[in-house]
Scaffold this motif. Sequence first.
Motif, PDB file in Angstrom:
ATOM      1  N   SER A  54       0.838  -1.206   0.000  1.00 26.31           N
ATOM      2  CA  SER A  54       0.000   0.000   0.000  1.00 26.31           C
ATOM      3  C   SER A  54       0.873   1.257   0.000  1.00 26.31           C
ATOM      4  O   SER A  54       0.554   2.239  -0.676  1.00 26.31           O
ATOM      5  N   MET A  55       1.983   1.200   0.741  1.00 25.47           N
ATOM      6  CA  MET A  55       2.825   2.400   0.824  1.00 25.47           C
ATOM      7  C   MET A  55       3.559   2.635  -0.500  1.00 25.47           C
ATOM      8  O   MET A  55       3.786   3.782  -0.890  1.00 25.47           O
ATOM      9  N   ILE A  56       3.907   1.554  -1.185  1.00 28.21           N
ATOM     10  CA  ILE A  56       4.529   1.721  -2.512  1.00 28.21           C
ATOM     11  C   ILE A  56       3.520   2.403  -3.444  1.00 28.21           C
ATOM     12  O   ILE A  56       3.843   3.355  -4.161  1.00 28.21           O
ATOM     13  N   GLU A 261      -6.387   3.434 -11.908  1.00 26.69           N
ATOM     14  CA  GLU A 261      -6.633   3.170 -10.497  1.00 26.69           C
ATOM     15  C   GLU A 261      -5.904   4.207  -9.627  1.00 26.69           C
ATOM     16  O   GLU A 261      -6.443   4.685  -8.621  1.00 26.69           O
ATOM     17  N   LEU A 262      -4.695   4.561 -10.054  1.00 25.78           N
ATOM     18  CA  LEU A 262      -3.946   5.596  -9.328  1.00 25.78           C
ATOM     19  C   LEU A 262      -4.748   6.902  -9.301  1.00 25.78           C
ATOM     20  O   LEU A 262      -4.820   7.582  -8.285  1.00 25.78           O
ATOM     21  N   LEU A 263      -5.368   7.220 -10.444  1.00 22.45           N
ATOM     22  CA  LEU A 263      -6.182   8.445 -10.504  1.00 22.45           C
ATOM     23  C   LEU A 263      -7.361   8.348  -9.541  1.00 22.45           C
ATOM     24  O   LEU A 263      -7.736   9.329  -8.896  1.00 22.45           O
ATOM     25  N   GLY A 269      -8.838  10.580  -2.375  1.00 18.80           N
ATOM     26  CA  GLY A 269      -8.111  11.203  -1.270  1.00 18.80           C
ATOM     27  C   GLY A 269      -8.235  12.712  -1.302  1.00 18.80           C
ATOM     28  O   GLY A 269      -8.332  13.366  -0.276  1.00 18.80           O
ATOM     29  N   GLY A 270      -8.228  13.282  -2.495  1.00 15.21           N
ATOM     30  CA  GLY A 270      -8.308  14.738  -2.627  1.00 15.21           C
ATOM     31  C   GLY A 270      -7.136  15.229  -3.449  1.00 15.21           C
ATOM     32  O   GLY A 270      -6.022  15.327  -2.944  1.00 15.21           O
ATOM     33  N   THR A 281      -4.794   6.243  -0.535  1.00 14.44           N
ATOM     34  CA  THR A 281      -4.291   5.028  -1.178  1.00 14.44           C
ATOM     35  C   THR A 281      -4.040   3.941  -0.153  1.00 14.44           C
ATOM     36  O   THR A 281      -4.414   2.776  -0.352  1.00 14.44           O
ATOM     37  N   ILE A 282      -3.393   4.324   0.964  1.00 14.79           N
ATOM     38  CA  ILE A 282      -3.083   3.313   1.976  1.00 14.79           C
ATOM     39  C   ILE A 282      -4.375   2.697   2.522  1.00 14.79           C
ATOM     40  O   ILE A 282      -4.507   1.475   2.600  1.00 14.79           O
ATOM     41  N   ILE A 283      -5.341   3.563   2.828  1.00 16.15           N
ATOM     42  CA  ILE A 283      -6.598   3.033   3.388  1.00 16.15           C
ATOM     43  C   ILE A 283      -7.307   2.146   2.371  1.00 16.15           C
ATOM     44  O   ILE A 283      -7.717   1.021   2.682  1.00 16.15           O
TER      45      ILE A 283
END
Lengths: 605, 278
Positions: A54-56, A261-263, A269-270, A281-283
């Motif tokens: 998730s952090m990556i 998906e990144l978008l 998130g905002g 992203t992490i959540i």
Amino acid sequence: MSDANVKELGSSSIQRLQVRPLTKVVFAASIVLIGVGAAPFFMDAYSVNVLVRSMIYAAMALSVDILWGYLGVLTFGQSAFFAAGAYATALVFTYGGFSPEYAFAAVLIGMAVAVALAGLVAFLAFWHGASALYASVITLVLPIVVTQLLFSGGTYTGSSSGLTGFDTIPLSTEAWFWAVGVWLVVLTTGAWMYTRSDAGRLLIAIRENEQRCKYLGLNTSKIKALVFLICAAIGAIAGWIYANYTMVVAPEIAGFTFGTELLIWVALGGRGTLFGPVIGTIIIDYASAHLQGDFPFVWKLVIGIVFVSVIVALPRGILPLVSNAANWLRGRTRKAQPEQYSQLQLCKAPRIERNIVVAGPALVVSGVEKRFGSLEVLSGIDFEATYGEIVSLVGPNGAGKTTLMTCIADGSKRSGGTISIGGQDIAHRPPEECVRLGVGRKFQMANVFDTLTVGECLQIARARLDPLSKWKKSGVCQLPPSALHVVRATGLHSDLDVPAQLLSHGKKQALELAMVLALEPKVILLDEPTAGLTKTERTLIGTILTELATTEQLCILLVEHDLDFVRDISSRVIVLHQGRIVLNGSVDEVVNSELVKTVYAGSGH
Amino acid sequence: MVPVLLDIITTAAILYIVSSGLLLVFGVMKLINFAHGGLLTIGGYAAVIATALGLNPWIGIPLAAVFGGIVGFGMERVVVRSLYNRPLDAILATWGLSIIIGQAITLVFDRGVHFAEPPIRGVISILGEPYSTYRLVLTALALLLGLGLTAALRGTSLGLSTRAVIMNEDLARGLGINSGLVRSITFTLGSGLAAVAGALITPLSSVDPNMGVAWLISAFMLVLVSGSSLYSLAFASVVLGGAQVIVSNYFGSVLGGMTIAALAAVILRIRPQGFSYE
């Protein structure tokens, strides 16, 4: 307000500014780092394992947020750079075996490939005149091409099943957690400081109004390309970590779906908040890993529905909502404190070596033509203007006045003829290079950066001459005396922290004039500077312009419809009619000319 | 030579069918509908349903039109309407709708591949070479579709309003044209067309929840290159579809798969207005 007053206001806040934000950032980052250090001791192995991934992804989302949220480049292709880093690693380890040197080589190769790809994209997408949509299209083509290339690699790249079974950096899951956690915190802190700095405001300025940036002498294509390359390199590093950690790479990581998906994570998130995309992203990724097993398809359906709702109803994402709620709660429980404004200090710029009395004409226009297909808008335009002169261009609508201005400020626009500024031919230079030669252009509609404050607008205008700080707010803006004079005379110095969109129409016009003067131009082009202004504002602008011409020896070219205004301030008047100069003479000559009456009133035949 | 030539013609026809709905929406609304792929998938599943119910395979096509039209109408009402002034956000939101469609289909059916009964089987001999009858039928349908859409735009009052909105929406509204209604009808029609295209291509491609994505990209590129004209779309389909067939034949289908996207990107770099003559 007097000169001393402005300085005082500024200097009292300047000390507070320079120390506190940095300490705050370091303090906040340290707390998060302690959290990262402690987290693995309180979580089960599976969660730690998932959180590393998730952090990556969060680092990827961060790079997308810089591009989309700040710079305004909607990119679908960040996944391709991730894949470049991941595949470089997998290929090096598969065919060369693992060694620390190879691991180091892999990250360099991955970054080099990603930067080369990004360079190609930037070359295609960020050129003078490319639309935002076209840039997005190119970033959409990139992952498609990269995926197909990975497929066409056959057994070498593992085709559709990818590569697996290679040895990587031998670290425990906890060690990876700490390493990736520290990297993410450092990256986020760096990005936070950059986006909050003066140079970071420039990204927003480009997003808000790229045209104005170009006419402020900034090479926006280069800035966009540079940021894009840096984000590509970040993506490649993330890919390198991913391949090292998961020991699997597959073509999906290069794909358009991952890019999108990144978008989605960034939007949820905002966008433009940095923390939003990282936390979001992490959540989301963590929750996906836990919920996907129990509710495989429903979870993705829920994400889809939430995503669409957020785009429609909350374009700025969920984090601003949370922080607004927090502010509201704080407001309820604590006494409201006055907002801490970061007062900007205006000061006089040191004079750059420019001969006040320059020989030769400031502006020479000869034989200029402009055609749109068979339609001839300008033909045979010849005139000269010297320093210290205010030349008014008058003529009925459609006479070609604004077109002429455009041809002087943008070398690529005219169809024929030559134009030189201060003795230098503008050739086919784009607007940002014409600014370098000494042209400043003010548009007909006030053209400023709406969401930036007045002070920030002025700083951006100075960015060409005074490089912006990349890691902090300098709190200082150096302006030449002329710009400072406009700011003072119109009262803008008390609005330095007001977003430009909240200014009155007159003040917006004045702000744009000050921004143009901040460029220290030799020739300024003003397109109807008094349109929509009150009588008082008009007189004020008129006085300022006459002063500028005499004290600064500026050559001012003015498009005006208000003939009284023209009569009051001009030293010379040029009458354009149907794309030709019909009269070029003193104010009296023009005002008493039968021809002008004919042209304007359309009578007298 | 003959099979390649036939492949080029029929590929162009298929691309035209797949892209026309997207072009209609882009032309009228200046909006890129990334749910186009999802709507295409809906059409594919309409054909699957027709097969499952034991109906004549041709019934799948009007069924697809109805499904696509209803979903499209709903999407325009609930989501798309509020995004007219935010074109880049509209791309994202419609992509989100595509995800919703894909997941809903996965929930009802499953992730697996389905097959629909093709309306026509067999081959026909052209200049001594056997060739798929269905692909030739599709070519005829593409021609009919092109003529039909042109006639509808030229010959009906709705078409006149639509063309007015395409050219100058503010003026059209000033003249009393209900541009909201025009948009709503256009989006419904475009969605219906997308679903019909999805049903028509089922004999050529397997039906699964992600079948629309690859087609969406091709259609999107074609539309960008074509601007808002049905003629330039036909031209673009022939040029880019032809290039795809040739590259696939000589360099393999993997490189063929990126031909349209890569070529369109280059064309737009050289000529930002693409094949549109305006």
